[in-house]
Each structure stands twice: as C-alpha cells, then as structure tokens.
Design a protein around this motif. Sequence first.
Motif, PDB file in Angstrom:
ATOM      1  N   ALA A   1       1.033  -1.155   0.088  1.00  0.00           N
ATOM      2  CA  ALA A   1       0.199   0.017  -0.177  1.00  0.00           C
ATOM      3  C   ALA A   1       1.021   1.323   0.118  1.00  0.00           C
ATOM      4  O   ALA A   1       2.181   1.353   0.496  1.00  0.00           O
ATOM      5  CB  ALA A   1      -0.920  -0.026   1.324  1.00  0.00           C
TER       6      ALA A   1
ATOM      7  N   GLU B   1      -2.421   3.835   2.561  1.00  0.00           N
ATOM      8  CA  GLU B   1      -3.916   4.259   1.601  1.00  0.00           C
ATOM      9  C   GLU B   1      -4.557   2.858   2.100  1.00  0.00           C
ATOM     10  O   GLU B   1      -4.335   1.824   2.431  1.00  0.00           O
ATOM     11  CB  GLU B   1      -3.481   3.671   0.152  1.00  0.00           C
TER      12      GLU B   1
ATOM     13  N   ILE C   1      -6.953  -0.007   0.992  1.00  0.00           N
ATOM     14  CA  ILE C   1      -6.894  -1.130   0.086  1.00  0.00           C
ATOM     15  C   ILE C   1      -8.264  -1.636   0.027  1.00  0.00           C
ATOM     16  O   ILE C   1      -8.531  -2.197   1.077  1.00  0.00           O
ATOM     17  CB  ILE C   1      -5.843  -2.145   0.094  1.00  0.00           C
ATOM     18  N   ASN C   2      -9.056  -1.500  -1.189  1.00  0.00           N
ATOM     19  CA  ASN C   2     -10.383  -2.163  -1.302  1.00  0.00           C
ATOM     20  C   ASN C   2     -10.066  -3.562  -1.610  1.00  0.00           C
ATOM     21  O   ASN C   2     -10.364  -3.900  -2.759  1.00  0.00           O
ATOM     22  CB  ASN C   2     -11.120  -1.371  -2.247  1.00  0.00           C
ATOM     23  N   PHE C   3      -9.667  -4.413  -0.580  1.00  0.00           N
ATOM     24  CA  PHE C   3      -9.711  -5.718  -0.878  1.00  0.00           C
ATOM     25  C   PHE C   3     -10.638  -6.823  -0.795  1.00  0.00           C
ATOM     26  O   PHE C   3     -11.805  -6.240  -0.344  1.00  0.00           O
ATOM     27  CB  PHE C   3      -8.374  -6.291   0.127  1.00  0.00           C
TER      28      PHE C   3
ATOM     29  N   PHE D   1      -3.104  -8.577   1.222  1.00  0.00           N
ATOM     30  CA  PHE D   1      -4.401  -8.064   0.927  1.00  0.00           C
ATOM     31  C   PHE D   1      -4.784  -8.674  -0.643  1.00  0.00           C
ATOM     32  O   PHE D   1      -3.679  -8.461  -1.477  1.00  0.00           O
ATOM     33  CB  PHE D   1      -4.530  -6.517   0.573  1.00  0.00           C
TER      34      PHE D   1
ATOM     35  N   THR E   1      -6.886  -8.349  -3.903  1.00  0.00           N
ATOM     36  CA  THR E   1      -7.879  -7.738  -4.803  1.00  0.00           C
ATOM     37  C   THR E   1      -8.073  -8.410  -5.984  1.00  0.00           C
ATOM     38  O   THR E   1      -7.601  -9.297  -6.194  1.00  0.00           O
ATOM     39  CB  THR E   1      -7.529  -6.229  -5.103  1.00  0.00           C
TER      40      THR E   1
ATOM     41  N   ILE F   1      -1.056  -8.220  -2.663  1.00  0.00           N
ATOM     42  CA  ILE F   1      -0.593  -6.771  -1.925  1.00  0.00           C
ATOM     43  C   ILE F   1       0.178  -7.127  -0.610  1.00  0.00           C
ATOM     44  O   ILE F   1      -0.720  -7.405   0.297  1.00  0.00           O
ATOM     45  CB  ILE F   1      -1.300  -5.682  -1.899  1.00  0.00           C
TER      46      ILE F   1
ATOM     47  N   SER G   1       1.195  -6.562   3.034  1.00  0.00           N
ATOM     48  CA  SER G   1       0.592  -5.955   4.087  1.00  0.00           C
ATOM     49  C   SER G   1       1.755  -5.979   5.361  1.00  0.00           C
ATOM     50  O   SER G   1       2.222  -5.011   5.835  1.00  0.00           O
ATOM     51  CB  SER G   1      -0.659  -6.545   4.666  1.00  0.00           C
TER      52      SER G   1
END
Length: 380
Positions: free
Chosen positions: A115, A181, A183-185, A255, A257, A262, A264
């Motif tokens: 992120a 940021e 994260i819309n995971f 994460f 998506t 990603i 973490s």
Amino acid sequence: MLLGSGELGKEFTIAAQRLGNQVIAVDRYPNAPAMQVADESEVISMLSEEDLERVVSKHQPDYIIPEIEAIRTEKLAEFEQRGITVIPTAKATHYTMNRDRIRELAHSGLGVRTAKYAYATTLAEMQATAQEIGFPNVVKPVMSSSGKGQSVVANAAEVETAWNYAIDGSRGDSQKVIIEEFINFEIEITLLTIKQWNSPTIFCPPIGHRQERGDYQESWQPAEITPAQLSDAQAIATKVTNALGGAGIFGVEFFITADEVIFSELSPRPHDTGMVTLISQNLNEFELHLRAVLGLAIPNIIQYAPAASAVILASEQSDSIYFTGVDKALNTPDVDVRLFGKPDSRPYRRMGVTLAKAETTELARAKAVAAASQITIVDR
C-alpha cells in the motif's frame, strides 16, 4: 528462552516440551500464559538492556525466541555474537518489530507491491500526510502487536483521534505512526511461511481472517483464493523471508484484490490467525515453528478439513475472572476451546478462542462463532 509469554508462547512451550526442550518464559508481568506451563519464568522489562543481560546470563539459553514487539532488539545482536541463536535472526527481529523497517525492506529494498504509505512523528505531520495519502486511510503505530492502535480514518476530522489512539497503542518508546492508503480488498490472508535451515521454504494452506479495531476476530482455512494468487503470495513471502534469513515460521499478511496480491505485514513467529491450525492440520503452527527452529524434518503438512477460529473477548476490566458456557460450546461436534489463562481482563482483550471443523469453511466459521458466543467471562 521466550521473550514474551502470551497465548502464542504458551502453545509453543507445550510443543517444545513435548520434544524434550526446557523453556524459560519471560514477560513484563507475572503468571503470563506461557509461564504457567514453562519450566522457569522471569518477570522483567524487555526494553531494559540490563534486565535482558541479567536473565540471559543467568539461564544461558541455546535459543532466544521473541514473541512480542516491545523488546530492545539491539541487544539481541549482541547475544547472537556470543553464539546464542536468535530466531529467526537478530537482524530479522530488528526489522520486523517495527513496521517502518519491514515496509521499507519490502517496498524499497525488494520492489514488492505494498500500500502507498508515509510516516508521521507529530500530529501536525500526520494531518499533512493524511491529506497527501487521501481518505479513507489506515493509521497504525510503527511498533505494536495484535492490531493495537490501528484505525481507519474516514476524513480530516478523525485524524487527531486516530493519532491519539495510535500513540496509546504503541509499544516501546516509539512515537511514530504509519499512514497507509486504504486497500479495497476482497480478502485478507495470512500465509504461514516455514523457512528452514537446510531445506526449501514451505507453506501452510492460506488462512483468511476478519479484523475489528485492527485485531483479528475470526480466521479460517483454507482461504478461497485462486492458484495464481496463491503462487504470487508464495513468491513474495519467499522473497521477503529470504532477505530476513534464519529459520522458523513467519506469518505473512496480504491484501488480495481482484487484480493484485499486495504485501501488508509480517510477523517472524506464529501468528494469532494461525491458531486455527490447532484443529485444522496434522502439525500446528507451533509444532512447525519448533521443527524449523531445531532443524527437524517436516515431511508433510496435511489439512484435515475446512476449519475456523473465533476469539473470546473480554468486555470488562477485572483481576478475578471465570468462564461460563464452556460446556455448551463443547456440546457441538468438532468444536474445541482454548482458554489462555490470562490473569486479568480488560475490554476487548483476547481471552481464548474456539476452534471448529466442518464440511466447508462457511460452516466451520458459523460453528466457531456460535461456540464463542456461548462462553461468557464473569467477574468474581
């Protein structure tokens, strides 16, 4: 010698003793969970070089295994130079006890996708940085454990509250926070990564988890991710743990998506979400950690069935507690309970977990949550 003697250390102590090891449990308060089953115990400030020197000189351990973040990690390098094995290494412990160091290693040093992030050491810096990162964002102390001090910041009006919460939740003497940021995971996972001294790195099936207030509430295994996502996560975990060196189990968090895997966070020890392995696998995460540390063979890792864990949380402050409803929780087939033996409670403190197996992860989760809801912590 365990530095930190909570519930993870307790299970590790049991695993170590089953293979004939002597364990000294060290923590900042008496009667910590691992102390209740260890051979010997010490109560010290692990941020004190003098206290660390005293107990290490007294017991002369072959291995030092940190379990928490609030340790004077610089002292571990000195012990390592004397020939004591620090797990996974003194360098790795120093990196991973602080979110800024491990993030810089992963992102800047290894080119791993993380992120977007920045740091702040004052409220004013955080207010400016939060605007640059954008809202919503996630704020965490750079030094903490089990999600303490972590919050999601929806707008500028919430920044000061998040700053105060992060500083209150920080361990050690750090006054630094990381702003990430949001994260819309689709799912968060823990990939338990077993790094061995003289054998290839191996993995447990991925573990999904759900958090509240930055702390895990449920975990389940296996997490439903694609083979390509799992391959990407394993490659990243191998890359980061190879850079850290040593041996042992690492809880590597990602994460997931729709388009990316990603990185973490990383813990260089058994992971709280990995407690599900106490019911799901032939070798749980504590046994795997021990075998990797001692250089013992790990012929295979077998998952018995879809499984889940759910936390048992305290709701009140008390120094004298007991539990009701354990009998009800255990009435359900393929359900087990672990009460940690913490000597006191406070709101949201994790006091135990329920464990469940079932035909699917959804059913296992439902069984674990239902069992946890039947257990009540009562003030004497």
